[in-house]
Every structure is written in structure tokens, then in C-alpha cells.
Scaffold this active site. Sequence first.
Site, PDB file in Angstrom:
ATOM      1  N   ALA A  28       0.906  -1.243   0.230  1.00  0.00           N
ATOM      2  CA  ALA A  28       0.035  -0.139  -0.089  1.00  0.00           C
ATOM      3  C   ALA A  28       0.918   1.324   0.130  1.00  0.00           C
ATOM      4  CB  ALA A  28      -0.874   0.053   1.187  1.00  0.00           C
ATOM      5  N   TYR A  53       7.105 -14.093 -13.891  1.00  0.00           N
ATOM      6  CA  TYR A  53       6.145 -13.063 -13.698  1.00  0.00           C
ATOM      7  C   TYR A  53       4.719 -13.809 -14.159  1.00  0.00           C
ATOM      8  CZ  TYR A  53       3.072  -8.998 -13.410  1.00  0.00           C
ATOM      9  OH  TYR A  53       2.421  -7.999 -13.017  1.00  0.00           O
TER      10      TYR A  53
END
Length: 283
Positions: free
Chosen positions: A11, A164
Site C-alpha cells: 500500500a 512473472y
Amino acid sequence: MNGKIVLITGANAGMGLATTIEIAKKGATVIMMCRNKQRGEEALKTAIEQSGSTNIKMMICDLGSLESIHSFINQFKEKYNHLDILINNAGVMTLKREVTRDGFEMQLGVNHLGHFLLTNLLIALLKNAEEARIINVSSGAHKVGKIHFQDPFLTKRFGLMKGYAQSKLANILFTKELSRKLKNTNITVNALHPGAVATSIGVNRKTGFGKSFMKLMKLFFLSPEEGASTAIYLATNDEVRHITGEYFYKKKISLVSKAALDGDLSKRLWTWSEQQVSIYPQK
């Protein structure tokens, strides 16, 4: 959203910070999970200023460390007896092979295994909520992903997109399997593709390598605020309160790859993941 408790991983920047600000504006108590204390405190200050809310807290946790995750859970449970919304937003992309503290390849370790452990350890608190939601930020990159069970940590042949895409496919397989396990409970689980977003995901966590490339990306890609819109929608909108096990793009249910629909694959990945993070099977 008044009175709801929302936990957002990763965050301190990008979509995680944008999501924090918008959800805090709606009246929720938001806990920002950040890896770095200094950057977390700076992001917390920004979030409070831009949202106008004082119901934002910051807690430290490194998703690349199983020990750090367990420590975070103990601290979180001391402060909160339930959790309404979990947004698994944190993500890394590494240009060369790196490993977590536990020896996992960094992308699979943080993007999947760290969130896998965190989520499982929070299930009891999510069940304590009246209506709970788990939102996993995946990517369209999952469509070229494979789970390389013969060498999941890519010790022999590492490739940025290979690693990924594997981790992003794992996000969706995890979403599908967890939604099945939580069927007939108060918890829904959905994944999303945010679009091509200019964030710091490709910047080396230690050296900062890749910052100039990420600046260039901002000229062509979505802003973090635009990328966060679907996660915010899934967290706050009543239209999706009973939808679970789906993959969203631009606030709509979207198609996933054939591999992402493979129930046997999701079960195999779940069992393997449990073994890696040493947790008991989810009832």
C-alpha cells in the site's frame, strides 16, 4: 463502507496507495501493509492528507519472509477481531533471478506464496465479518503463464516474463481454488487484471534499478488511480457481493486462459503451496 476494516498489501505506492486513498474516502478503516517502515510512513502521511481520513493505519510486513508474515498476523489479531476486505495488491517483477528470505524465487514467492500464507492465516478473521471479500490483483500476463512444477523457482532457466506470468497464473488458480473451498461461507474471492499500469513493480527492491524505465512507462500506461479502479469496484460495490471465483477487467468478468480453468492444476498448486509455507490444510 463505514465501520468496515480493509487490509491492503503493497500500500505504500502505486495502485496500493491509490486504492487506500479512495477506500478511505468512503469511510472504511484502512490498514496499509508496507514492507519498508520509512516509505510506509511517508505513504501513510500522503494517504491521510489526500483522503481527509484519519482512519488509516500502517503496519509492517515483508511478503518475502514467512517469519514476517506470521509476526504480522499476531500483531493484527491483537488489534482486530475481524476483517471485512483483504486486497492482495503487492507485486514484484525482477529483471534477474532473485530469491526471498526463504529461498523462493522472488516473483512466485512474493506474488503468490506470500499472499497464499497471509490469506490463509486471515480466513478466521474474515469469517468473523458479516460479509467478507478477498481481492487478488493478477494480470493479463497469466495467459502466457505455466506452473513449472519441475523447477518452480526457475533455478535452471530464469526469464522475467516466465517467472512473472507463472506468479500471475498462480494468483488466478489460487482465487479459483479458494473460492471453491469457501463456498457457502460469507467470503467471496475474485481476481482482476488492472491493465497496463505505470507503477514501481519493476524497480529493484534493494538497488532502485529500473526507475528510469518506469518513468518512461508513465507516458504510455495507465495511472495508478486508473489501474486501481477495478479493485476499488470489487471491494465496495454491491453488484458483486455474491460473485465469487471470477476474474475481472475494467469492472467486468473477463476470460481467463485454459490453464487458469484447470481444476486439477489449481488443486495441485494448492497442495504444493501448503507444503512450501508449512500450513495445515484449509478446512
